[in-house]
Design a protein around this motif. Structure first.
Motif, mmCIF file in Angstrom:
data_model
loop_
_atom_site.group_PDB
_atom_site.id
_atom_site.type_symbol
_atom_site.label_atom_id
_atom_site.label_comp_id
_atom_site.label_asym_id
_atom_site.label_seq_id
_atom_site.Cartn_x
_atom_site.Cartn_y
_atom_site.Cartn_z
ATOM 1 N N ASP A 506 0.841 -1.183 0.000
ATOM 2 C CA ASP A 506 0.000 0.000 0.000
ATOM 3 C C ASP A 506 0.886 1.245 0.000
ATOM 4 O O ASP A 506 2.059 1.192 0.391
ATOM 5 N N PRO A 507 0.357 2.399 -0.456
ATOM 6 C CA PRO A 507 1.196 3.594 -0.629
ATOM 7 C C PRO A 507 1.929 4.028 0.636
ATOM 8 O O PRO A 507 3.114 4.393 0.573
ATOM 9 N N ASP A 508 1.266 3.995 1.787
ATOM 10 C CA ASP A 508 1.913 4.461 3.018
ATOM 11 C C ASP A 508 3.083 3.558 3.395
ATOM 12 O O ASP A 508 4.180 4.035 3.749
ATOM 13 N N THR A 509 2.867 2.236 3.341
ATOM 14 C CA THR A 509 3.943 1.297 3.664
ATOM 15 C C THR A 509 5.076 1.408 2.653
ATOM 16 O O THR A 509 6.262 1.378 3.017
ATOM 17 N N ASP A 511 6.003 4.041 0.900
ATOM 18 C CA ASP A 511 6.796 5.251 1.144
ATOM 19 C C ASP A 511 7.707 5.078 2.347
ATOM 20 O O ASP A 511 8.890 5.462 2.318
ATOM 21 N N ALA A 512 7.180 4.484 3.425
ATOM 22 C CA ALA A 512 7.986 4.306 4.639
ATOM 23 C C ALA A 512 9.164 3.374 4.379
ATOM 24 O O ALA A 512 10.293 3.629 4.821
ATOM 25 N N PRO A 535 8.891 8.588 -2.476
ATOM 26 C CA PRO A 535 8.833 9.748 -1.579
ATOM 27 C C PRO A 535 10.008 10.688 -1.843
ATOM 28 O O PRO A 535 11.083 10.257 -2.279
#
Length: 557
Positions: A506-509, A511-512, A535
């Motif tokens: 998923d996008p958040d994971t 990027d992190a 990012p």
């Protein structure tokens, strides 16, 4: 100085001492058995005659010989089995290592003509046939041939007519019968090897694609294919055994004719006092033993044919010449990677996949490479992996052409994440330590933290010892992808090549994880192939491949 040979013969040559000793024990066992039967016949007739005429008889000499031959046969038989199995297992090990060593430089392009299941069939079935070449084919044939010569010489020295008759009988039973069997079934050995391989890879592919077979309701069609392969192999095996029976028929006829003739020759010699009755009995029983031993010639020749067919199948693969010949130099710990005017066209393709591509990747530099499917990203990555070379242009590392480095030394410079990174059946620890075999648990947990998997693994009762199914079946696609990425982070290599590292996240994971990758890279050179956005700060440059041409594209970073 010429390089040492690396062929099938060289594998057997490494075990020549064990092979020669095994062959000697096989021969000793056969000779002891033949001598035992001949001496027993001599002893029984001599004892019977001594009892009938009440004359003196030396009981201890022949009985001691019988005991000695019995012990020799038992010990040599035991040693033959023990050493023969040891040599066979060692050959099986070294043959598999040899096959891997010869085929790995051919991957993936030149091995692409073979199915995975077909290669597995050659690795398992064909090598299993070849590793028994000594104990199932060479040993019995060598022992039988030597024993025939010894028996004919002994018989000729005792009674020339008996020697001639024995030579004719053995030539028929040990040579003519196998020759007939070989002539009528030779092509079946090659056909059998092909059918066995076909059945293996049909079943393997069905097991690997079981989910899709069920989803598309094609299980019945696959089962029909598997049944067809099995039926074809069974029919070949039946025909093979029928034709093998011809050798048995010829052997039986030879024995049926030779034994009465030998008995008549020996009795006639005894009748005219040219030969003693005990010696005649010894020769007759020796003839029986030799004909019985000759019965195994057809099976030994069949094993020879089968192993030769398997050798040809193995040689067919390893005889391919790697497209790239490795050099002899070792690259420095770090350096500038340069691609200069690279062009590449795949064989049979109407247009090049890469055209005049130039790129520089320095230590500490991070570059993103984007492009539509088929734009040439994977082709560019395969050039960097040295799976093949460019048609034109140069690839250099620290000023040295890539092809001058040994393959192993160059691959030690790389941390590589392919699109379909394999996850192996085993523990989390086993999978991670493929990146660094010496990494302790603290470092393994660090890598899992970077890819946001540590919390998941800590929740398992066995932690790092937790079991992962084959292909990552106990993980989701995203979790398996991150585990493979953690493996790369553990690799102490100056150049990391990541192909779609955030696929399935998923996008958040994503990027992190990519922020952590950029920090972990430190002074390493990092090349990322991606379709998604990264990012800010992950890379310093972004390039795009369009129809095989490379263009600067920093808009997204």
């Amino acid at each position: 100085m010429s390089e040492p040979r690396d062929d099938l013969t060289s594998v057997f040559r490494r075990h020549r001492h064990g092979v020669l000793l095994t062959l000697s024990l096989i021969l000793l066992t056969l000779l002891a058995g033949i001598g035992l039967l001949g001496l027993a016949g001599h002893f029984l007739v001599a004892a019977a005659l001594a009892g009938a005429v009440a004359t003196g008889f030396n009981l201890f000499g022949p009985s001691a010989g019988i005991r000695a031959l019995t012990f020799v046969r038992i010990l040599s038989r035991y040693g033959e089995r023990l050493l023969g199995h040891s040599v066979t297992l060692a050959l099986a090990r070294d043959l598999r290592v040899w096959f891997f060593r010869r085929t790995l430089p051919l991957a993936p392009l030149q091995l692409g003509r073979y199915r995975t299941g077909e290669l597995l069939a050659r690795l398992m079935g064909d090598i299993e046939s070849v590793d028994g070449h000594v104990v199932r084919a060479v040993g019995p044939l060598w022992a039988l041939g030597t024993a025939c010569v010894v028996a004919v010489i002994v018989a000729t020295c005792v009674l020339p007519m008996a020697g001639a008759l024995l030579a004719l009988a053995l030539a028929t039973a040990a040579l003519l019968a196998p020759w007939i069997q070989q002539r009528v079934s030779q092509h079946l050995e090659f056909r059998r090897a092909e059918l066995r391989a076909q059945m293996r890879y049909t079943i393997l592919e069905g097991l690997e694609g079981a989910g899709d077979l069920f989803a598309f309701d094609t299980v019945a069609a696959w089962q029909a294919r598997a049944h067809e392969s099995s039926a074809a192999l069974a029919a070949c095996e039946l025909e093979r055994k029928r034709r093998l029976a011809w050798g048995g028929i010829v052997h039986g006829l030879a024995a049926a004719m030779a034994l009465p003739l030998m008995a008549w020759v020996l009795l006639e010699a005894v009748n005219r006092s040219a030969l003693g009755a005990p010696a005649a009995a010894g020769l007759f029983f020796m003839t029986v033993a030799m004909l019985e031993a000759a019965a195994g010639a057809s099976l030994a020749w069949q094993a020879w044919q089968a192993s030769r067919a398997s050798m040809d199948r193995l040689q067919e693969v390893v005889a391919l010449t790697p497209q790239l010949q490795a050099g002899s130099e070792v690259p420095p710990p770090a350096g500038l990677l340069e691609l200069e005017n690279i062009s590449l066209r795949w064989t049979g393709q109407p247009r090049p996949v890469l055209t005049d591509v130039s790129l520089r990747l320095a230590p500490g530099q991070r570059i993103a490479l984007r492009g539509d499917s088929g734009a040439g990203k994977s082709s560019l990555m395969s050039l960097l992996l040295r799976l093949h070379g460019p048609d034109t242009g140069h690839i250099r590392y620290a000023g040295t052409a890539l092809h001058q480095f040994t393959s192993a030394a160059w691959h030690r410079q790389l941390g590589w994440l392919p699109q379909e990174a394999p996850i192996f059946a085993g523990s989390v620890r086993d999978n991670l330590r493929m990146g660094d075999p010496l990494a302790d648990d603290e470092r393994l947990w660090w890598a899992l933290e970077q890819v946001h998997l540590a919390a998941l693994i800590r929740g398992w009762s066995q932690g790092l010892s937790g079991w992962i199914g084959e292909g990552g079946s106990t993980l989701s696609a995203g979790q398996a992808r991150r585990l493979a990425l953690a493996r790369v982070l553990l690799r102490d290599a100056p150049l990391w090549l990541l192909d779609e590292p955030t696929e399935g996240l998923d996008p958040d994971t994503a990027d992190a994880v990519m922020r952590n990758v950029a920090i972990a890279a430190q002074e390493r050179a990092l090349l990322i192939i991606t379709h998604g956005e990264l990012p800010p700060g992950t890379v310093q440059q972004s390039w795009r491949l369009i129809d095989g041409c490379l263009w600067r594209d920093d808009a997204g970073d």
